[in-house]
Design a protein around this motif. Structure first.
Motif, PDB file in Angstrom:
ATOM      1  N   ALA A  51       0.827  -1.211   0.000  1.00 18.99           N
ATOM      2  CA  ALA A  51       0.000   0.000   0.000  1.00 18.99           C
ATOM      3  C   ALA A  51       0.863   1.263   0.000  1.00 18.99           C
ATOM      4  O   ALA A  51       0.378   2.345  -0.345  1.00 18.99           O
ATOM      5  N   TYR A  52       2.127   1.138   0.366  1.00 24.97           N
ATOM      6  CA  TYR A  52       3.015   2.302   0.473  1.00 24.97           C
ATOM      7  C   TYR A  52       4.067   2.348  -0.628  1.00 24.97           C
ATOM      8  O   TYR A  52       4.743   3.360  -0.790  1.00 24.97           O
ATOM      9  N   GLY A  53       4.249   1.250  -1.340  1.00 23.07           N
ATOM     10  CA  GLY A  53       5.268   1.221  -2.378  1.00 23.07           C
ATOM     11  C   GLY A  53       5.388  -0.172  -2.976  1.00 23.07           C
ATOM     12  O   GLY A  53       4.528  -1.026  -2.794  1.00 23.07           O
ATOM     13  N   THR A  54       6.477  -0.392  -3.666  1.00 21.93           N
ATOM     14  CA  THR A  54       6.734  -1.661  -4.335  1.00 21.93           C
ATOM     15  C   THR A  54       7.546  -2.565  -3.422  1.00 21.93           C
ATOM     16  O   THR A  54       8.669  -2.218  -3.047  1.00 21.93           O
ATOM     17  N   VAL A  55       6.996  -3.716  -3.072  1.00 19.95           N
ATOM     18  CA  VAL A  55       7.701  -4.666  -2.209  1.00 19.95           C
ATOM     19  C   VAL A  55       8.778  -5.341  -3.043  1.00 19.95           C
ATOM     20  O   VAL A  55       8.511  -5.856  -4.133  1.00 19.95           O
ATOM     21  N   ILE A  56      10.021  -5.313  -2.537  1.00 16.67           N
ATOM     22  CA  ILE A  56      11.132  -5.888  -3.300  1.00 16.67           C
ATOM     23  C   ILE A  56      11.760  -7.103  -2.636  1.00 16.67           C
ATOM     24  O   ILE A  56      12.499  -7.840  -3.277  1.00 16.67           O
ATOM     25  N   SER A  57      11.485  -7.317  -1.339  1.00 19.67           N
ATOM     26  CA  SER A  57      12.067  -8.497  -0.695  1.00 19.67           C
ATOM     27  C   SER A  57      11.284  -8.869   0.544  1.00 19.67           C
ATOM     28  O   SER A  57      10.631  -8.030   1.158  1.00 19.67           O
ATOM     29  N   GLU A  58      11.379 -10.147   0.882  1.00 16.71           N
ATOM     30  CA  GLU A  58      10.875 -10.630   2.159  1.00 16.71           C
ATOM     31  C   GLU A  58      11.600 -11.933   2.467  1.00 16.71           C
ATOM     32  O   GLU A  58      11.852 -12.744   1.583  1.00 16.71           O
ATOM     33  N   GLU A  59      11.987 -12.063   3.737  1.00 17.98           N
ATOM     34  CA  GLU A  59      12.651 -13.282   4.177  1.00 17.98           C
ATOM     35  C   GLU A  59      12.392 -13.475   5.667  1.00 17.98           C
ATOM     36  O   GLU A  59      12.134 -12.518   6.383  1.00 17.98           O
ATOM     37  N   ILE A  60      12.447 -14.720   6.082  1.00 22.52           N
ATOM     38  CA  ILE A  60      12.342 -15.031   7.505  1.00 22.52           C
ATOM     39  C   ILE A  60      13.745 -15.347   7.983  1.00 22.52           C
ATOM     40  O   ILE A  60      14.447 -16.183   7.402  1.00 22.52           O
ATOM     41  N   LYS A  61      14.155 -14.613   9.031  1.00 17.91           N
ATOM     42  CA  LYS A  61      15.513 -14.760   9.548  1.00 17.91           C
ATOM     43  C   LYS A  61      15.463 -14.673  11.063  1.00 17.91           C
ATOM     44  O   LYS A  61      14.943 -13.694  11.601  1.00 17.91           O
ATOM     45  N   SER A  62      15.970 -15.679  11.740  1.00 18.91           N
ATOM     46  CA  SER A  62      16.032 -15.709  13.209  1.00 18.91           C
ATOM     47  C   SER A  62      14.679 -15.448  13.862  1.00 18.91           C
ATOM     48  O   SER A  62      14.591 -14.758  14.881  1.00 18.91           O
ATOM     49  N   GLY A  63      13.620 -15.952  13.267  1.00 21.11           N
ATOM     50  CA  GLY A  63      12.292 -15.802  13.852  1.00 21.11           C
ATOM     51  C   GLY A  63      11.591 -14.489  13.532  1.00 21.11           C
ATOM     52  O   GLY A  63      10.555 -14.195  14.108  1.00 21.11           O
ATOM     53  N   PHE A  64      12.134 -13.708  12.612  1.00 24.05           N
ATOM     54  CA  PHE A  64      11.534 -12.434  12.221  1.00 24.05           C
ATOM     55  C   PHE A  64      11.320 -12.403  10.720  1.00 24.05           C
ATOM     56  O   PHE A  64      12.145 -12.899   9.953  1.00 24.05           O
ATOM     57  N   LEU A  65      10.217 -11.794  10.317  1.00 26.08           N
ATOM     58  CA  LEU A  65       9.997 -11.507   8.904  1.00 26.08           C
ATOM     59  C   LEU A  65      10.632 -10.159   8.613  1.00 26.08           C
ATOM     60  O   LEU A  65      10.354  -9.176   9.321  1.00 26.08           O
ATOM     61  N   ILE A  66      11.463 -10.101   7.604  1.00 28.84           N
ATOM     62  CA  ILE A  66      12.093  -8.849   7.188  1.00 28.84           C
ATOM     63  C   ILE A  66      11.641  -8.594   5.757  1.00 28.84           C
ATOM     64  O   ILE A  66      11.901  -9.403   4.868  1.00 28.84           O
ATOM     65  N   SER A  67      10.944  -7.495   5.563  1.00 25.91           N
ATOM     66  CA  SER A  67      10.412  -7.167   4.248  1.00 25.91           C
ATOM     67  C   SER A  67      10.777  -5.727   3.919  1.00 25.91           C
ATOM     68  O   SER A  67      10.848  -4.878   4.806  1.00 25.91           O
ATOM     69  N   GLU A  68      10.995  -5.473   2.642  1.00 28.67           N
ATOM     70  CA  GLU A  68      11.442  -4.146   2.234  1.00 28.67           C
ATOM     71  C   GLU A  68      10.670  -3.684   1.010  1.00 28.67           C
ATOM     72  O   GLU A  68      10.357  -4.482   0.127  1.00 28.67           O
ATOM     73  N   ALA A  69      10.378  -2.384   0.976  1.00 31.30           N
ATOM     74  CA  ALA A  69       9.687  -1.772  -0.156  1.00 31.30           C
ATOM     75  C   ALA A  69      10.379  -0.474  -0.542  1.00 31.30           C
ATOM     76  O   ALA A  69      11.104   0.120   0.265  1.00 31.30           O
ATOM     77  N   ARG A  70      10.160  -0.049  -1.764  1.00 32.96           N
ATOM     78  CA  ARG A  70      10.601   1.257  -2.248  1.00 32.96           C
ATOM     79  C   ARG A  70       9.347   2.078  -2.536  1.00 32.96           C
ATOM     80  O   ARG A  70       8.354   1.551  -3.030  1.00 32.96           O
ATOM     81  N   SER A  71       9.404   3.363  -2.216  1.00 27.86           N
ATOM     82  CA  SER A  71       8.231   4.217  -2.371  1.00 27.86           C
ATOM     83  C   SER A  71       8.609   5.585  -2.906  1.00 27.86           C
ATOM     84  O   SER A  71       9.694   6.097  -2.611  1.00 27.86           O
ATOM     85  N   ASP A  72       7.706   6.172  -3.674  1.00 25.78           N
ATOM     86  CA  ASP A  72       7.877   7.542  -4.156  1.00 25.78           C
ATOM     87  C   ASP A  72       7.346   8.563  -3.159  1.00 25.78           C
ATOM     88  O   ASP A  72       7.468   9.761  -3.376  1.00 25.78           O
ATOM     89  N   LEU A  73       6.731   8.084  -2.076  1.00 28.25           N
ATOM     90  CA  LEU A  73       6.254   8.990  -1.029  1.00 28.25           C
ATOM     91  C   LEU A  73       7.444   9.587  -0.283  1.00 28.25           C
ATOM     92  O   LEU A  73       8.524   9.002  -0.252  1.00 28.25           O
ATOM     93  N   LEU A  74       7.241  10.719   0.333  1.00 30.42           N
ATOM     94  CA  LEU A  74       8.228  11.277   1.243  1.00 30.42           C
ATOM     95  C   LEU A  74       8.083  10.595   2.594  1.00 30.42           C
ATOM     96  O   LEU A  74       7.019  10.063   2.920  1.00 30.42           O
ATOM     97  N   VAL A  75       9.126  10.623   3.400  1.00 32.65           N
ATOM     98  CA  VAL A  75       9.051  10.058   4.747  1.00 32.65           C
ATOM     99  C   VAL A  75       7.896  10.688   5.512  1.00 32.65           C
ATOM    100  O   VAL A  75       7.116   9.984   6.167  1.00 32.65           O
ATOM    101  N   VAL A  76       7.742  12.000   5.412  1.00 26.97           N
ATOM    102  CA  VAL A  76       6.690  12.695   6.152  1.00 26.97           C
ATOM    103  C   VAL A  76       5.295  12.387   5.624  1.00 26.97           C
ATOM    104  O   VAL A  76       4.303  12.656   6.302  1.00 26.97           O
TER     105      VAL A  76
END
Length: 143
Positions: A51-76
Motif C-alpha cells: 500500500a506504500y510502495g513496491t515490495v522488493i524483498s521478504e525473508e524469515i531470519k532468526s524468527g523475524f519476517l524482514i520485508s522491504e519496499a521502495r516508495s515515491d512517497l516522502l518520509v513525512v
C-alpha cells in the motif's frame, strides 16, 4: 592577538578562501534499480506493505519476517499513513520518531506480534520502507 581574532572571524563568516567564488553543488544520488517481488506471501493480511510502495524483498531470519519496499512517497507522507493503518488494524504504536529524512515506528498487537517500520530517504524522490516483524508463526518457519 587582534590579528588572530580578525582572521578567525573572517574564516568563520566567509568560510575561508576558495578562489573560485562558490563550490559546485553535489549531484543527487541516483536511485538504484530494483525488481518487484512477484507475490509477497509471508506478510499478515492486515499489514499491506504494498500500500506504500513496491515490495522488493521478504525473508524469515532468526524468527523475524524482514520485508522491504521502495516508495515515491516522502518520509513525512508515508509515516502518518502507516500509523493510521496500524491503528485501524488494532495495533498499538509503542514508540515513534520522525526526523523528516528518516522515521521509525515501533508497534505491537498484544504479545502476539511486535514490529518496526523504518523509513529512510534512499535517493532523490524515493524512500526505503523496511518492516521487521516478530510473531510466533515466524519462529516455526511456516510464515
Amino acid at each position: 592577538m587582534r590579528r588572530v581574532l580578525w582572521l578567525c572571524l573572517a574564516v568563520f563568516l566567509f568560510g575561508g578562501c576558495s578562489g573560485s567564488g562558490s563550490s559546485p553543488k553535489a549531484q543527487p544520488t541516483p536511485c538504484p534499480s530494483y525488481e518487484a517481488l512477484s507475490e509477497p506471501s509471508k506478510l499478515p493480511k492486515d499489514i499491506d506493505l504494498s500500500a506504500y510502495g513496491t515490495v522488493i524483498s521478504e525473508e524469515i531470519k532468526s524468527g523475524f519476517l524482514i520485508s522491504e519496499a521502495r516508495s515515491d512517497l516522502l518520509v513525512v507522507e508515508a509515516d502518518p499513513l502507516i500509523q493510521r493503518d496500524l491503528f485501524a488494524h488494532d495495533f498499538e504504536v509503542l514508540s515513534h520518531d520522525n526526523e523528516g529524512f528518516e522515521a521509525e515506528i515501533f508497534f505491537s498487537r498484544g504479545k502476539e506480534i511486535v514490529g518496526t517500520f523504518s523509513l529512510h530517504n534512499l535517493c532523490r524522490g524515493q524512500i526505503r520502507i523496511k518492516l521487521v516483524l516478530g510473531a510466533d508463526r515466524y519462529n516455526r518457519g511456516d510464515g
